[in-house]
Design a protein around this motif. Structure first.
Motif, PDB file in Angstrom:
ATOM      1  N   ASP A  11      31.047  49.394  34.463  1.00 48.17           N
ATOM      2  CA  ASP A  11      32.358  50.014  34.605  1.00 48.17           C
ATOM      3  C   ASP A  11      32.095  51.513  34.598  1.00 48.17           C
ATOM      4  OD1 ASP A  11      35.242  50.384  34.501  1.00 48.17           O
ATOM      5  OD2 ASP A  11      34.944  50.895  32.394  1.00 48.17           O
ATOM      6  N   TRP A  54      28.414  48.939  40.477  1.00 46.79           N
ATOM      7  CA  TRP A  54      29.548  49.611  39.858  1.00 46.79           C
ATOM      8  C   TRP A  54      30.796  48.795  40.162  1.00 46.79           C
ATOM      9  CZ3 TRP A  54      29.508  55.636  40.461  1.00 46.79           C
ATOM     10  CH2 TRP A  54      28.311  56.145  39.955  1.00 46.79           C
ATOM     11  N   LEU A  55      31.535  48.433  39.137  1.00 46.55           N
ATOM     12  CA  LEU A  55      32.756  47.632  39.257  1.00 46.55           C
ATOM     13  C   LEU A  55      33.886  48.487  38.688  1.00 46.55           C
ATOM     14  CD1 LEU A  55      33.918  44.834  39.980  1.00 46.55           C
ATOM     15  CD2 LEU A  55      33.258  44.073  37.708  1.00 46.55           C
ATOM     16  N   SER A  56      34.699  49.074  39.587  1.00 45.62           N
ATOM     17  CA  SER A  56      35.665  50.075  39.153  1.00 45.62           C
ATOM     18  C   SER A  56      36.966  49.983  39.931  1.00 45.62           C
ATOM     19  CB  SER A  56      35.065  51.471  39.344  1.00 45.62           C
ATOM     20  OG  SER A  56      36.031  52.473  39.125  1.00 45.62           O
ATOM     21  N   ASN A  62      35.066  57.435  42.319  1.00 44.56           N
ATOM     22  CA  ASN A  62      33.914  56.621  41.919  1.00 44.56           C
ATOM     23  C   ASN A  62      33.196  55.980  43.095  1.00 44.56           C
ATOM     24  OD1 ASN A  62      34.627  57.347  39.357  1.00 44.56           O
ATOM     25  ND2 ASN A  62      35.486  55.370  38.814  1.00 44.56           N
ATOM     26  N   LYS A  81      38.176  41.491  37.245  1.00 45.92           N
ATOM     27  CA  LYS A  81      36.754  41.851  37.217  1.00 45.92           C
ATOM     28  C   LYS A  81      35.885  40.601  37.059  1.00 45.92           C
ATOM     29  CE  LYS A  81      36.841  46.674  35.866  1.00 45.92           C
ATOM     30  NZ  LYS A  81      36.260  47.692  34.998  1.00 45.92           N
ATOM     31  N   GLY A 103      31.251  48.123  29.567  1.00 45.85           N
ATOM     32  CA  GLY A 103      32.629  48.493  29.853  1.00 45.85           C
ATOM     33  C   GLY A 103      33.307  48.998  28.606  1.00 45.85           C
ATOM     34  N   ASP A 105      37.111  49.041  28.352  1.00 48.42           N
ATOM     35  CA  ASP A 105      38.540  48.759  28.309  1.00 48.42           C
ATOM     36  C   ASP A 105      38.803  47.257  28.256  1.00 48.42           C
ATOM     37  OD1 ASP A 105      41.263  49.317  28.282  1.00 48.42           O
ATOM     38  OD2 ASP A 105      41.202  50.574  30.063  1.00 48.42           O
ATOM     39  N   ASP A 108      37.577  44.926  30.983  1.00 49.62           N
ATOM     40  CA  ASP A 108      36.150  44.604  31.030  1.00 49.62           C
ATOM     41  C   ASP A 108      35.799  43.396  30.167  1.00 49.62           C
ATOM     42  OD1 ASP A 108      35.583  46.894  32.686  1.00 49.62           O
ATOM     43  OD2 ASP A 108      35.886  48.107  30.895  1.00 49.62           O
TER      44      ASP A 108
END
Length: 179
Positions: A11, A54-56, A62, A81, A103, A105, A108
């Motif tokens: 994240d 990257w997972l955003s 980003n 996600k 992560g 939050d 995540d």
């Protein structure tokens, strides 16, 4: 460089950055601070056989940073996600021997049961910190988001790797980044 037989899911906001953003008058984020040594640590992970994804939810800033640094970027804007990570894992021919994620939050938290280890910065959402006291594979870093979380992870995960064995690969990855 080694074959990429492991996976690191990252994240971005609140991990690579402090989570603070500056917005322009159109309401779009235009400024974030990244911790540069975390980029070195990400290259370390890659040099040790980790594919870095990257997972955003931020497709604006980003995504551009990921592209210029040659990272896979998956947009999580308005999506689960867990679902995105599961799909990524299943659609790649590689059978990952280790999967870790980081992560900060509540969004995540969906990744926890997909991974071998889940890291969170010291200033993660309180629900992640509370969950870490009950879930053995969760590790709360001593570092705040945007201040070296990935670097701390590399020390824990890659501390037994001899730098001389990977420095050439790290240097090659460094040359491929576009600034």
């Amino acid at each position: 460089m080694m074959s990429l037989d492991k996976l690191l899911i990252v994240d971005v906001d609140g991990v690579l950055t402090s989570g603070k953003k500056t917005y322009d008058n159109s309401g779009m984020p235009v400024f974030k601070e990244f911790y540069d040594k975390d980029f070195t640590a990400l290259k370390e992970f890659r040099s040790c056989g980790y594919e870095v994804v990257w997972l955003s939810g931020d497709d604006f800033v980003n995504k551009k940073v990921a592209e210029r640094r040659n990272y896979v970027f998956i947009s999580a804007k308005g999506k689960s996600k867990r679902s995105l990570a599961s799909q990524y894992i299943m659609t790649h021919a590689t059978n990952f021997t280790r999967i870790i994620a980081v992560g900060d939050d509540i969004f995540d938290m969906e990744l926890i049961d997909l991974v071998d280890a889940f890291y969170a910065p010291a200033n993660a959402h309180w629900r992640l910190i509370e969950a870490a006291s009950k879930i053995e594979k969760m590790i709360i870093a001593s570092t705040l988001g945007g201040q070296g979380v990935i670097m701390e992870m590399s020390q824990r995960e890659l501390g037994d790797v001899n730098l001389e064995d990977i420095i050439g690969s790290i240097s090659e990855l460094d040359k491929k980044e576009v600034f």
